[in-house]
Each structure stands twice: as structure tokens, then as C-alpha cells.
Design a protein around this motif. Structure first.
Motif, PDB file in Angstrom:
ATOM      1  N   ASP A   1       3.804  -0.082   5.106  1.00 49.16           N
ATOM      2  CA  ASP A   1       2.690  -1.021   5.077  1.00 49.16           C
ATOM      3  C   ASP A   1       3.006  -2.218   5.986  1.00 49.16           C
ATOM      4  OD1 ASP A   1       0.719  -2.826   4.433  1.00 49.16           O
ATOM      5  OD2 ASP A   1       0.804  -2.408   2.274  1.00 49.16           O
ATOM      6  N   ARG A   2       2.235  -2.345   7.048  1.00 49.66           N
ATOM      7  CA  ARG A   2       2.497  -3.442   8.005  1.00 49.66           C
ATOM      8  C   ARG A   2       2.094  -4.793   7.421  1.00 49.66           C
ATOM      9  NH1 ARG A   2       5.976  -2.069  11.694  1.00 49.66           N
ATOM     10  NH2 ARG A   2       5.250  -3.750  13.033  1.00 49.66           N
ATOM     11  N   ASN A   3       1.424  -4.773   6.313  1.00 48.19           N
ATOM     12  CA  ASN A   3       1.101  -6.042   5.643  1.00 48.19           C
ATOM     13  C   ASN A   3       2.232  -6.457   4.714  1.00 48.19           C
ATOM     14  OD1 ASN A   3      -1.355  -6.366   6.885  1.00 48.19           O
ATOM     15  ND2 ASN A   3      -2.496  -5.362   5.242  1.00 48.19           N
TER      16      ASN A   3
ATOM     17  N   GLN B   1       0.839  -1.192   0.000  1.00 51.11           N
ATOM     18  CA  GLN B   1       0.000   0.000   0.000  1.00 51.11           C
ATOM     19  C   GLN B   1       0.878   1.248   0.000  1.00 51.11           C
ATOM     20  OE1 GLN B   1      -3.035  -0.219   3.060  1.00 51.11           O
ATOM     21  NE2 GLN B   1      -3.244   2.005   2.940  1.00 51.11           N
TER      22      GLN B   1
HETATM   23  C1  LIG Z   1      -3.660  -5.226   6.018  1.00 50.14           C
HETATM   24  O1  LIG Z   1      -4.543  -6.109   5.347  1.00 50.14           O
HETATM   25  C2  LIG Z   1      -5.807  -6.201   5.954  1.00 50.14           C
HETATM   26  C3  LIG Z   1      -6.609  -7.293   5.230  1.00 50.14           C
HETATM   27  O2  LIG Z   1      -6.492  -7.159   3.836  1.00 50.14           O
HETATM   28  C4  LIG Z   1      -6.509  -4.845   5.914  1.00 50.14           C
HETATM   29  O3  LIG Z   1      -7.758  -4.919   6.528  1.00 50.14           O
HETATM   30  C5  LIG Z   1      -5.639  -3.830   6.654  1.00 50.14           C
HETATM   31  O4  LIG Z   1      -6.195  -2.552   6.530  1.00 50.14           O
HETATM   32  C6  LIG Z   1      -4.244  -3.826   6.067  1.00 50.14           C
HETATM   33  N1  LIG Z   1      -3.387  -2.976   6.897  1.00 50.14           N
HETATM   34  C7  LIG Z   1      -2.615  -2.065   6.403  1.00 50.14           C
HETATM   35  C8  LIG Z   1      -1.806  -1.286   7.391  1.00 50.14           C
HETATM   36  O5  LIG Z   1      -2.516  -1.847   5.216  1.00 50.14           O
END
Ligand SMILES: *[C@@H]1O[C@H](CO)[C@@H](O)[C@H](O)[C@H]1NC(C)=O
Ligand SMILES: *[C@@H]1O[C@H](CO)[C@@H](O)[C@H](O)[C@H]1NC(C)=O
Ligand SMILES: *[C@@H]1O[C@H](CO)[C@@H](O)[C@H](O)[C@H]1NC(C)=O
Length: 324
Positions: free
Chosen positions: A293-295, A278
Motif C-alpha cells: 500500500d503506497r499510502n 489496504q
Molecule cells: C491512497 O489514498 C487515496 C486517497 O484516500 C486513494 O484514492 C488511493 O486509491 C490510495 N492508493 C492506494 C494505492 O491505496
């Protein structure tokens, strides 16, 4: 040297951006697909910097089919330990591209530990922007070579076709840090018409953080300022430790710019999955520093971060074990 001095003048559109004036967004060009073959192609150029690229025909990494046709327009090799820089400007007529590639250091961990706290104001035109002093010294050693070559290719050349070639700044590791500095330098100094013709790209592999949040913001802004389809990407492989460094002593001291592409291992040795991370375009919302982005790679367990092997393998790149 007359032309070289043109780089000293900031382009008006850039100053406008940083004085908060609105820029009309007219995206004329569409982004290339950021897929594995695209990253591998630029990875090949970055990998070539680790070999004796001066003799392109004799360099094995340079003989991969997609970069084989490249002709070097400039090379440099500065050997002062504090300002180590090695790289080239190449022209690939087959792919209609100009590449500026910087080599990393084999002493990556030294560079990232001892001197990490020293930062220098750069670029001076962007208030608050500070960058790692060691990376800056290295880049400044390369800068005259880079800009003199780009001048001859893009301004002075009697071959107008070159002006429409894609221009890409790339590098692995500390080479990626220097490429980041070069990209911003170019985006700030080239005129709008040049930018809209070359659509400059920044594609780094395993690059550390280069500067503070104001610097990161300038990189993100450079993408916007010229109605240009400029693409700035940082590829992070799996659990590579290097992009997690230098660590901030306080929030925002070291921050990454957008946009991370997290390359994840698959069971197939030859392939990777790309996670498009992101982007946080509204940096004002992250005054405590730029949030990554922590994901993506920022959310992984620090105990798993490593240099060998994850820093050594990137799209288009399998490097040997570095010396420490
Ligand atoms: C990470 O992924 C989740 C599920 O797709 C989403 O709900 C969340 O907002 C995401 N977090 C970030 C920090 O992008
Ligand atoms: C770089 O390219 C320009 C434009 O084609 C040419 O004039 C110049 O001689 C080239 N320099 C080298 C070292 O090849
Ligand atoms: C870039 O432009 C987009 C669209 O106008 C805007 O939403 C975004 O905030 C801008 N980003 C920066 C860093 O200026």
C-alpha cells in the motif's frame, strides 16, 4: 515423538487451497479489534524475549500486568551465529492464550545485508516459494522446541481447555521473521479442528521481508484456508528501515504478506496512530511482485528511513540501542 510426527502430514484443507479448489467461507468468529492496547499486549510478549525470560519472575519486562501470569512451557536458545534463535512458548491462563515468541538479533543489519541473496525453497509443498536462508536456518533450529511444546499443550494435554486458547506467533525484527515461518508451518500442519479452536494469529513488529511473492501469497492464503478467523498482521512503526529489507534484486524476490498496520507517531510520546493499510487480496493482479500500500510505509521517502530510533520503538516496546 509419536505425536510430533502428526505434524509431518499436511492437512487436507491446505492442499485443497493450493490446488485451487474452492473453500467454503464460513467466518464464525469475528476479528478482534486491532487497536493500540491489542498490539501493546502482544508487543509485551515480544519485548520479553530480549530479557532473561527463562526466569519469568525476575524479568522486568515479564512483570507487566497483562503478561505476568504467563507460565513458560518451552524455551530455547540456539547460539550458532547462522542459526541464532531464542524464544519461548508461554501459556497465559488469565487471558486464555498460548504465545510463541521469538527474539530478534542485535546484529540485524548484518543479517539483512550479506546473506540476503540466498534463498531456500520452503515450504517444499508450495511450489515456487522461497525464503531467506538465514531466517529459515534460525527457525529450523527452534522448530522442534516449538512443535514439541504445542504438541503437549494442544494434542497430548489432559487439560482440554487449552485447545480453545488463542494461539499467537509473535516477534520483533528477525524474531518477527521467524514467527512468520512458524505461523505458516503451523497453519499447514495443524488439523482443521485445531485451527478453528485456536484461531492462530501472527503479529510481527518491524519484521523484514521473509520470502518471495509465492511465500507471501501462501501466508495470505493460510488466513483463508480453514474457515478460521486467523489474523496475520505486520506492524510497521513510522520510518523503520527494517521492514523495507531485504531489497529485491528483481521483482518479487522479496515481498511482504498482508496486512500492514502502520503505527505513526503522534505528539503524545505514549501513543501512536494506527493506519490500517489496504490489503491486496488478489495477488494475481500483482505479478511484478506484491504491491504494498503506497499510502502506508511503502510510500514514504527512503531518505527518512532509519533503524534508530524507529525500529526500536513499537507498541508495547521500547528497546535499547542495538549493537552493530
Ligand atoms: C491512497 O489514498 C487515496 C486517497 O484516500 C486513494 O484514492 C488511493 O486509491 C490510495 N492508493 C492506494 C494505492 O491505496
Ligand atoms: C507443558 O504443558 C503440558 C500440558 O499442560 C504439560 O504436560 C507439560 O509438562 C508442560 N511442560 C513444561 C516444561 O512445563
Ligand atoms: C480469501 O478469501 C476471500 C473471500 O473468499 C477472497 O476474496 C480472497 O481472494 C482470498 N485470498 C486469497 C489470498 O486466497
Amino acid at each position: 515423538m509419536k505425536l510430533f510426527s502428526q505434524w509431518a502430514a499436511l492437512s487436507g484443507s491446505f492442499l485443497q487451497l493450493f490446488s485451487g479448489q474452492e473453500q467454503q467461507q464460513q467466518q464464525q468468529n469475528t476479528e478482534p479489534a486491532v487497536d493500540l492496547p491489542f498490539l501493546e499486549h502482544w508487543g509485551h510478549y515480544a519485548a520479553a524475549t530480549y530479557q532473561r525470560f527463562e526466569n519469568w519472575q525476575g524479568c522486568t519486562a515479564c512483570q507487566l500486568a497483562d503478561i505476568q501470569q504467563t507460565r513458560l512451557n518451552a524455551t530455547w536458545s540456539t547460539m550458532f551465529p547462522a542459526a541464532f534463535s531464542r524464544g519461548y512458548v508461554g501459556v497465559n491462563r488469565e487471558h486464555k492464550e498460548i504465545v510463541v515468541a521469538f527474539r530478534g538479533s542485535t546484529h540485524i543489519m548484518d543479517a539483512l545485508s550479506d546473506i540476503q541473496l540466498f534463498q531456500s525453497p520452503w515450504p517444499l509443498d508450495i511450489s515456487g516459494s522461497l525464503v531467506h536462508s538465514g531466517f529459515l536456518q534460525a527457525y529450523l533450529a527452534a522448530r522442534p522446541h516449538v512443535f514439541r511444546s504445542l504438541d503437549t499443550l494442544l494434542l497430548a494435554s489432559d487439560d482440554p481447555e487449552l485447545k480453545d486458547y488463542t494461539l499467537c506467533f509473535t516477534g520483533h525484527s528477525l524474531g518477527g521473521a521467524q514467527a512468520t515461518l512458524a505461523y505458516l508451518d503451523y497453519m499447514m500442519h495443524a488439523d482443521q479442528q485445531m485451527l478453528s479452536r485456536n484461531m492462530p494469529k501472527l503479529i510481527t513488529f518491524g519484521a523484514p521481508r521473509v520470502g518471495n511473492k509465492y511465500f507471501a501469497k501462501a501466508i495470505n492464503g493460510a488466513r483463508n484456508f480453514s474457515n478460521v478467523d486467523s489474523l496475520a498482521l505486520r506492524v510497521v512503526h513510522e520510518m523503520d528501515l527494517v521492514p523495507r529489507l531485504p531489497r529485491s534484486a528483481y521483482p518479487g524476490q522479496y515481498a511482504h504478506s498482508d496486512r500492514e498496520i502502520w503505527a505513526r507517531d503522534t505528539t503524545d510520546e505514549e501513543s501512536m496512530d494506527l493506519v490500517q493499510c489496504q490489503t491486496f487480496s488478489d495477488s494475481s493482479a500483482h505479478d511484478d511482485g506484491y504491491l504494498e500500500d503506497r499510502n502506508c510505509s511503502a510510500g514514504t521517502n527512503p531518505l527518512l528511513w532509519n533503524v534508530v530510533p524507529d525500529h526500536m520503538v513499537y507498541p508495547g516496546m521500547r528497546l535499547g540501542i542495538p549493537k552493530y
